[in-house]
Design an enzyme around this catalytic site. Structure first.
Site, PDB file in Angstrom:
ATOM      1  N   ASN A 132       0.886  -1.169   0.000  1.00 19.16           N
ATOM      2  CA  ASN A 132       0.000   0.000   0.000  1.00 19.16           C
ATOM      3  C   ASN A 132       0.926   1.223   0.000  1.00 19.16           C
ATOM      4  O   ASN A 132       1.567   1.513   1.005  1.00 19.16           O
ATOM      5  CB  ASN A 132      -0.890  -0.043   1.235  1.00 19.16           C
ATOM      6  CG  ASN A 132      -1.883   1.088   1.364  1.00 19.16           C
ATOM      7  OD1 ASN A 132      -2.467   1.243   2.425  1.00 19.16           O
ATOM      8  ND2 ASN A 132      -2.107   1.875   0.327  1.00 19.16           N
ATOM      9  N   ASN A 144      -6.656  10.288  -0.649  1.00 21.47           N
ATOM     10  CA  ASN A 144      -6.738   9.115  -1.508  1.00 21.47           C
ATOM     11  C   ASN A 144      -6.337   9.465  -2.933  1.00 21.47           C
ATOM     12  O   ASN A 144      -6.262  10.635  -3.325  1.00 21.47           O
ATOM     13  CB  ASN A 144      -8.158   8.551  -1.499  1.00 21.47           C
ATOM     14  CG  ASN A 144      -8.431   7.673  -0.303  1.00 21.47           C
ATOM     15  OD1 ASN A 144      -7.531   7.090   0.276  1.00 21.47           O
ATOM     16  ND2 ASN A 144      -9.704   7.584   0.077  1.00 21.47           N
ATOM     17  N   CYS A 194      -5.433   6.113   8.029  1.00 17.89           N
ATOM     18  CA  CYS A 194      -4.804   5.123   7.163  1.00 17.89           C
ATOM     19  C   CYS A 194      -3.762   4.395   7.997  1.00 17.89           C
ATOM     20  O   CYS A 194      -2.721   4.966   8.346  1.00 17.89           O
ATOM     21  CB  CYS A 194      -4.163   5.777   5.938  1.00 17.89           C
ATOM     22  SG  CYS A 194      -3.299   4.588   4.873  1.00 17.89           S
ATOM     23  N   ASN A 208      -1.717   1.769   7.349  1.00 24.22           N
ATOM     24  CA  ASN A 208      -0.422   1.499   6.735  1.00 24.22           C
ATOM     25  C   ASN A 208       0.428   2.761   6.666  1.00 24.22           C
ATOM     26  O   ASN A 208       1.646   2.724   6.867  1.00 24.22           O
ATOM     27  CB  ASN A 208      -0.607   0.915   5.331  1.00 24.22           C
ATOM     28  CG  ASN A 208      -1.138  -0.504   5.371  1.00 24.22           C
ATOM     29  OD1 ASN A 208      -0.777  -1.290   6.242  1.00 24.22           O
ATOM     30  ND2 ASN A 208      -2.004  -0.832   4.431  1.00 24.22           N
ATOM     31  N   ASN A 230     -12.138   5.662  10.475  1.00 21.34           N
ATOM     32  CA  ASN A 230     -12.844   5.751   9.197  1.00 21.34           C
ATOM     33  C   ASN A 230     -13.835   4.592   9.128  1.00 21.34           C
ATOM     34  O   ASN A 230     -13.750   3.626   9.894  1.00 21.34           O
ATOM     35  CB  ASN A 230     -11.861   5.770   8.016  1.00 21.34           C
ATOM     36  CG  ASN A 230     -10.912   4.577   8.002  1.00 21.34           C
ATOM     37  OD1 ASN A 230     -10.971   3.701   8.860  1.00 21.34           O
ATOM     38  ND2 ASN A 230     -10.026   4.533   7.038  1.00 21.34           N
ATOM     39  N   HIS A 252     -15.950   1.258   8.101  1.00 21.25           N
ATOM     40  CA  HIS A 252     -15.707  -0.051   7.488  1.00 21.25           C
ATOM     41  C   HIS A 252     -16.941  -0.937   7.616  1.00 21.25           C
ATOM     42  O   HIS A 252     -17.625  -0.925   8.636  1.00 21.25           O
ATOM     43  CB  HIS A 252     -14.538  -0.765   8.171  1.00 21.25           C
ATOM     44  CG  HIS A 252     -13.207  -0.164   7.852  1.00 21.25           C
ATOM     45  ND1 HIS A 252     -12.399  -0.643   6.852  1.00 21.25           N
ATOM     46  CD2 HIS A 252     -12.558   0.895   8.396  1.00 21.25           C
ATOM     47  CE1 HIS A 252     -11.293   0.091   6.794  1.00 21.25           C
ATOM     48  NE2 HIS A 252     -11.372   1.036   7.718  1.00 21.25           N
ATOM     49  N   GLU A 310     -10.989  -0.397  -0.982  1.00 21.43           N
ATOM     50  CA  GLU A 310     -10.789   0.788  -0.160  1.00 21.43           C
ATOM     51  C   GLU A 310     -11.537   1.984  -0.738  1.00 21.43           C
ATOM     52  O   GLU A 310     -11.470   2.248  -1.947  1.00 21.43           O
ATOM     53  CB  GLU A 310      -9.291   1.097  -0.067  1.00 21.43           C
ATOM     54  CG  GLU A 310      -8.947   2.082   1.016  1.00 21.43           C
ATOM     55  CD  GLU A 310      -7.450   2.117   1.309  1.00 21.43           C
ATOM     56  OE1 GLU A 310      -7.026   3.102   1.938  1.00 21.43           O
ATOM     57  OE2 GLU A 310      -6.722   1.189   0.905  1.00 21.43           O
ATOM     58  N   ARG A 311     -12.228   2.698   0.134  1.00 16.94           N
ATOM     59  CA  ARG A 311     -12.958   3.896  -0.253  1.00 16.94           C
ATOM     60  C   ARG A 311     -12.019   4.894  -0.923  1.00 16.94           C
ATOM     61  O   ARG A 311     -11.010   5.299  -0.360  1.00 16.94           O
ATOM     62  CB  ARG A 311     -13.580   4.526   1.013  1.00 16.94           C
ATOM     63  CG  ARG A 311     -14.333   5.815   0.787  1.00 16.94           C
ATOM     64  CD  ARG A 311     -14.851   6.403   2.099  1.00 16.94           C
ATOM     65  NE  ARG A 311     -13.774   6.750   3.023  1.00 16.94           N
ATOM     66  CZ  ARG A 311     -13.937   7.464   4.145  1.00 16.94           C
ATOM     67  NH1 ARG A 311     -15.147   7.884   4.489  1.00 16.94           N
ATOM     68  NH2 ARG A 311     -12.928   7.723   4.932  1.00 16.94           N
ATOM     69  N   CYS A 369      -4.646  -2.861   3.672  1.00 17.15           N
ATOM     70  CA  CYS A 369      -5.366  -1.759   4.316  1.00 17.15           C
ATOM     71  C   CYS A 369      -5.275  -1.974   5.818  1.00 17.15           C
ATOM     72  O   CYS A 369      -5.880  -2.894   6.361  1.00 17.15           O
ATOM     73  CB  CYS A 369      -6.824  -1.726   3.859  1.00 17.15           C
ATOM     74  SG  CYS A 369      -7.812  -0.432   4.659  1.00 17.15           S
ATOM     75  N   GLY A 370      -4.491  -1.131   6.485  1.00 15.41           N
ATOM     76  CA  GLY A 370      -4.281  -1.300   7.914  1.00 15.41           C
ATOM     77  C   GLY A 370      -5.536  -1.084   8.733  1.00 15.41           C
ATOM     78  O   GLY A 370      -5.829  -1.860   9.658  1.00 15.41           O
ATOM     79  N   THR A 371      -6.307  -0.032   8.420  1.00 13.43           N
ATOM     80  CA  THR A 371      -7.543   0.183   9.178  1.00 13.43           C
ATOM     81  C   THR A 371      -8.547  -0.927   8.891  1.00 13.43           C
ATOM     82  O   THR A 371      -9.322  -1.313   9.769  1.00 13.43           O
ATOM     83  CB  THR A 371      -8.162   1.558   8.869  1.00 13.43           C
ATOM     84  OG1 THR A 371      -8.399   1.676   7.462  1.00 13.43           O
ATOM     85  CG2 THR A 371      -7.260   2.684   9.348  1.00 13.43           C
ATOM     86  N   GLY A 372      -8.531  -1.471   7.654  1.00  9.89           N
ATOM     87  CA  GLY A 372      -9.404  -2.601   7.338  1.00  9.89           C
ATOM     88  C   GLY A 372      -9.057  -3.826   8.161  1.00  9.89           C
ATOM     89  O   GLY A 372      -9.949  -4.543   8.653  1.00  9.89           O
TER      90      GLY A 372
END
Length: 266
Positions: free
Chosen positions: A12, A63, A72, A74, A147, A149, A198-199, A207-210
């Site tokens: 990423n 983004n 984010c 990552n 964010n 998800h 990812e949005r 995607c770290g937050t994912g």
């Protein structure tokens, strides 16, 4: 001329700009132009590092489509590598504590939120097992980790048409701020496979937050207790969370190269 670093976390990738000494005016159009892989520098997200009165540095995240987002994971792991030390980072999602570890960083990503209006959703519903789904997908969970998800736990991840379903779900009116779409499969004891639409960026290698949101949803659904390994196409992250506490994400961060650019040309 302005200096930047090209960095990535599990593939990423980011253009990281240090704006502490001189302000860099960033618009959606400029961020989109810099992120363009053919006519620009190329990245999934553009990261602006700035001064902060509340922390060591601030971080803004754009983004590839030019939209500014709150978090984010990552990119957050790249900041201590960029700074060369442990840092407290001010973001739109709050203050994040990021520490260097061998090969990457460990980040306290804060507490997840589960109320429907914190995701946010367009109307009230249970976010652990949502009364909504798309085609043959199972009922998802929703989590905000800075964010928004939505998470689908699938029996066969390889059978899901993610490039088609991802943008449909991302832009569904149920999600007034759009949403990151996570497709997960239990791969073993405290081990998940994950692919993220990812949005604002589409399919991403990581995607770290994912990974954080999906791990939290798996623990809430009692699928596992953690800490757990989350395997993304770009590699693995380790996510730990105890209900009521903050999320700890540990994984790689890589510095690729440094460069200079005239931002007024974008």
């Amino acid at each position: 001329m302005g200096r930047f670093s090209k960095m990535h976390g599990l593939g990423n990738d980011f253009v990281v700009i240090d704006a502490r000494d001189g302000a860099v005016e960033m618009t959606a159009a400029r961020a989109q132009a810099i992120a363009d892989r053919h006519a620009g520098i190329g990245c999934d997200q553009l990261i602006l590092i700035g001064a902060s009165d509340r922390a060591d540095v601030s971080m803004r995240i754009f983004n590839a489509d030019g939209s500014e987002v709150e978090a984010c994971g990552n990119a957050t792991r790249c900041v201590p590598l960029f700074m060369g030390r442990d840092v407290l980072i001010e973001t739109k999602a709050g203050l994040l504590d990021a520490k260097e570890v061998e090969g990457g960083a460990s980040v306290d990503m804060g507490r997840p939120r589960f109320d429907w209006d914190a995701i946010p959703l367009a109307y009230a519903m249970d976010t652990l097992t949502m009364q909504a789904s798309w085609e043959d997908l199972p009922a998802p969970a929703a989590v905000n980790v800075g964010n928004p998800h939505v998470i689908f736990f699938c029996d066969d991840l390889d059978a899901v048409d993610i490039p088609r379903l991802g943008p449909i779900i991302e832009n569904d009116p149920l999600f007034p701020e759009r949403v990151n779409v996570n497709f997960a499969q239990v791969a073993g004891d405290n081990h998940l496979r994950l692919i993220v639409w990812e949005r604002g960026a589409g399919l991403t290698r990581a995607c770290g937050t994912g990974a954080c949101a999906t791990a939290v949803a798996a623990i809430r659904r009692k699928l596992m207790i953690g800490p757990m390994t989350v395997s993304l196409p770009g590699g693995d992250l380790v996510i730990g969370w105890t209900p009521g506490g903050t999320i700890r994400m540990t994984g790689p961060a890589t510095h690729v190269f440094d460069g200079e650019a005239d931002w007024s040309r974008f």
